[in-house]
Design a protein around this motif. Structure first.
Motif: not given
Length: 394
Positions: A131, A134, A168, A285
């Protein structure tokens, strides 16, 4: 590099990710789902089997409960047992709510079928999921697809529904996230057996040898759990030993009850732990389900808590992306964690009440607590309210 854009990038194709994509689609919000495992693997994972009333109500409202209504079983309570005592708590009579026996694997099948019907874009067997950005309004996800091609998924929001081992949770910086964790000094030996249940509703048994649970998956398949030491080797638990331990711990000498046995088809050891992370949002996120919290399965909260998370998250993202209204999104973490901590406490409470540790003082406290719960309407109603589940908006 293959580059795609969507509004919400959902990491994880388990029940939380699938339900979130469904709820978002009803709000006119598009999403793409990324999953490390294969579709078959995700569909076959043996997990929770009890659905709270609020989870069932939500699935009904969404038109996703047809098979649940046909094949699931409504349970109006549970049995609590300790030596020489087995007492029933009637949730329906106590609080007017019940629970449903319907496995997570079945919920997953229903959600996946609904998403396929709607043409949901789902990418299985991706790798290297990372990711990026974010903390900006333009987060993106880098991954390698099943064909080995490097890909980039641009999004307005990323939803982390990828469990405790996904990327995550780890994306939230150490200086931002707080963690609360407890590891228990025992595990569960879980068993699936091809035998009709020997009980109408679940039996939670506290025994000097350790906790035992008689659950079920259907009218023909039973699910059992035994408290065992951490680091237990399955090779030390052949079928004969398992059935002997279950018969001893679940045995009840007042009504001639006996445990039916049959072929064991699956065995596993599940460590017991509690984990809560805060916040459940960092920039663009948002975390849901096991990515943000884990509870021991004693209170039957894991799947239901994930459902409650995404039921809050979907309207928050719809307002944020569809109306540029951040009110619900800004409140998401605090709102969700109120329920998270309630369920974490209940799961800890059930666990410490029913598992043995060899301490005579704790033994007397546990027996006293079990007696109070099953003889006091207030005590019974408190357990029933938490077990059958609080409203989604709690």
């Amino acid at each position: 590099m293959v580059r795609v854009r969507t509004q919400v990038a959902i990491i994880g194709a388990g029940p939380a990710g699938m339900l979130l994509s469904h709820l978002l689609s009803l709000e006119g919000i598009e999403s793409v789902v990324l999953e490390t495992r294969s579709e078959e693997y995700v569909a076959s994972r043996i997990r929770a089997g009890i659905l709270e009333q609020s989870t069932v109500d939500l699935l009904r409202d969404l038109g996703l409960a047809d098979r649940l209504e046909r094949e699931g079983e409504e349970h109006h309570g549970i049995h609590l047992q300790w030596p020489h005592e087995r007492r029933h708590l009637d949730f329906a009579e106590l609080i007017g709510r019940s629970v449903w026996l319907y496995g997570q694997t079945e919920v997953q099948k229903d959600l996946v079928a609904a998403r396929h019907r709607d043409g949901q874009e789902i990418h299985y067997e991706v790798s290297g999921t990372t990711l990026h950005d974010v903390e900006t309004d333009h987060p993106w996800v880098e991954y390698v697809d099943a064909a080995g091609r490097p890909c980039r998924l641009d999004a307005d929001v990323i939803a982390g529904c990828d469990g405790s081992f996904g990327p995550s949770r780890a994306t939230v910086p150490d200086g931002v996230r707080r963690r609360w964790e407890r590891s228990y000094p025992f595990s569960w030996l879980g068993v699936l057996a091809d035998v009709a249940p020997s009980t109408d509703e679940l039996i939670y048994a506290r025994h000097p040898d350790g906790f035992a649970l008689h659950s079920m998956r259907s009218r023909e398949v039973s699910r059992f759990y035994l408290q065992v030491p951490n680091e237990t080797d399955l090779a030390d638990w052949p079928e004969d030993r398992i059935w002997e331990a279950l018969a001893t711990r679940l045995g009840h000498d007042r009504d001639g009850w006996t445990l039916a046995t049959g072929p064991i088809t699956e065995k596993s050891v599940l460590p017991m732990r509690s984990f809560v992370m805060s916040p459940m949002r960092h920039g663009r996120l948002f975390l849901a389900g096991d990515a943000a919290h884990i509870v021991p399965p004693t209170g039957a909260k894991g799947l239901n808590l994930a459902v409650a998370d995404v039921a809050l998250l979907a309207p928050a993202l719809a307002a944020l992306l569809g109306k540029n209204d951040a009110t619900l999104a800004d409140a998401y973490s605090a709102t969700a964690q109120r329920r998270v901590w309630r369920c974490t406490h209940f799961s800890w409470w059930m666990t410490t009440m029913l598992h043995t540790d060899g301490d005579p003082f704790n033994h007397q406290l546990q027996v006293s607590q079990l007696d109070w719960i099953t003889s006091s309407r207030a005590g019974a109603a408190g357990l029933a309210e938490n077990y059958a589940g609080l409203p989604i908006g709690f």
